[in-house]
Design a protein around this motif. Structure first.
Motif, PDB file in Angstrom:
ATOM      1  N   VAL A   1      -1.223  -4.615   7.150  1.00 31.70           N
ATOM      2  CA  VAL A   1      -2.662  -4.413   6.946  1.00 31.70           C
ATOM      3  C   VAL A   1      -3.374  -4.270   8.293  1.00 31.70           C
ATOM      4  O   VAL A   1      -4.239  -3.409   8.473  1.00 31.70           O
ATOM      5  CB  VAL A   1      -3.259  -5.584   6.137  1.00 31.70           C
ATOM      6  CG1 VAL A   1      -4.765  -5.431   5.999  1.00 31.70           C
ATOM      7  CG2 VAL A   1      -2.600  -5.668   4.767  1.00 31.70           C
TER       8      VAL A   1
ATOM      9  N   THR B   1      -6.070  -2.831   2.467  1.00 36.07           N
ATOM     10  CA  THR B   1      -6.026  -1.972   3.653  1.00 36.07           C
ATOM     11  C   THR B   1      -7.155  -0.952   3.624  1.00 36.07           C
ATOM     12  O   THR B   1      -7.790  -0.682   4.657  1.00 36.07           O
ATOM     13  CB  THR B   1      -4.670  -1.260   3.726  1.00 36.07           C
ATOM     14  OG1 THR B   1      -3.611  -2.225   3.722  1.00 36.07           O
ATOM     15  CG2 THR B   1      -4.560  -0.431   4.992  1.00 36.07           C
TER      16      THR B   1
ATOM     17  N   ALA C   1      -4.968  -0.410   8.594  1.00 35.69           N
ATOM     18  CA  ALA C   1      -6.417  -0.351   8.387  1.00 35.69           C
ATOM     19  C   ALA C   1      -7.156   0.188   9.618  1.00 35.69           C
ATOM     20  O   ALA C   1      -8.015   1.065   9.482  1.00 35.69           O
ATOM     21  CB  ALA C   1      -6.944  -1.730   7.991  1.00 35.69           C
TER      22      ALA C   1
END
Length: 290
Positions: free
Chosen positions: A93, A154, A97
């Motif tokens: 993540v 995410t 992201a």
């Protein structure tokens, strides 16, 4: 006589020297820690670890042993396996992201800083609206509509990171758009696409990549906070934030269940910050000014 005075003045005036910045010991220690954590996260499925979701209620909160090197949690799951697989989730993540923010925010900032005018006003205004929207409410709304999952988490954090990357890219583009090499390219008849891709992008991408590492650190912390609140990865999947949340019920009996993932989160975020700060200083154009 005038020539002699000029020569004396030139000799007396010190010549500016461009200082080379050293990376330092902390940078290499932080880089080594990140390399170890990334290697463990990538190789987690093939490492000789126990299944991180297998429960054994007879072994709840077991102490350190040869079978469970870091003991077990409140449900009898191996703590070492959950730490490594939790690092895998948190880093997945934390890395993906910011890539969303870097790609979309960087492109919008580059275009806004170059074309200016109404397009810049529209982009900056939309980013201000996104910044004004409460992040927790946004996360709750998306989670309630799409459900809890790593891709949804995410996506949430990636969208929330777009304004920051847009501002960094726009600021860097504004300082470069009127530089001599851009004006020369325009005078030679270069198209807007060529100027953006060949002249501006290579110079804008360096501060963006340095900011990307800082964004990874912030994203890991935010993911941990959301998982701690129950808005992150769904159980029984492990992440450092969810492990801290699960360990708070055992603070009086086995505080290590909360402190171990908290320590991993703290050291990893600190390492990303150290590496990001060092690279940001190296790519800051003001550091090389005479």
């Amino acid at each position: 006589m005038a020539t002699l005075e000029l020569s004396i003045r030139d000799e007396a005036t010190p010549t500016p020297v461009r200082r080379k910045r050293k990376l330092g010991l902390l940078f290499w220690i932080a880089s080594g820690w990140l390399a170890i954590i990334l290697a463990l996260a990538i190789l987690a499925p093939v490492l000789p670890l126990q299944n991180p979701v297998d429960m054994d209620m007879l072994e709840r909160r077991a102490a350190f042993s040869s079978e469970h090197w870091l003991g077990t949690d409140g449900l009898g799951r191996d703590e070492l396996a959950r730490l490594i697989f939790g690092a895998r989730t948190s880093l997945t993540v934390g890395l993906i992201a910011p890539m969303i923010g870097l790609t979309l925010g960087g492109a919008l900032g580059l275009l806004a800083g170059y074309f200016r005018g109404r397009f810049e006003t529209l982009v900056v205004g939309s980013m201000d609206v996104l910044l004004a929207f409460p992040p927790l409410i946004f996360a709750l709304a998306v989670t309630a509509y799409l459900g809890q999952s790593v891709p949804n988490l995410t996506l949430i954090l990636g969208v929330l990171g777009i304004p920051a990357f847009m501002r960094v890219a726009r600021a860097a583009t504004l300082t470069l758009a009127r530089r001599e090499f851009v004006i020369a390219a325009e005078a030679l008849g270069a198209s807007h696409a060529r100027i953006l891709l060949r002249e501006l992008l290579p110079n804008v991408v360096l501060p963006l990549l340095a900011f990307f590492l800082l964004g990874v650190a912030v994203t890991i912390v935010v993911e941990g906070a959301l998982s701690f609140l129950g808005l992150g990865v769904p159980p029984p999947m492990a992440s450092w934030g969810s492990m801290i949340g699960e360990g708070r019920d055992s603070l009086d009996v086995a505080p290590r269940l909360a402190f171990l993932p908290a320590a991993g989160l703290f050291v990893t975020v600190l390492a990303f910050n150290l590496v990001g700060d060092t690279l940001r200083a190296l790519t800051d154009p003001r550091q090389g000014a005479l």
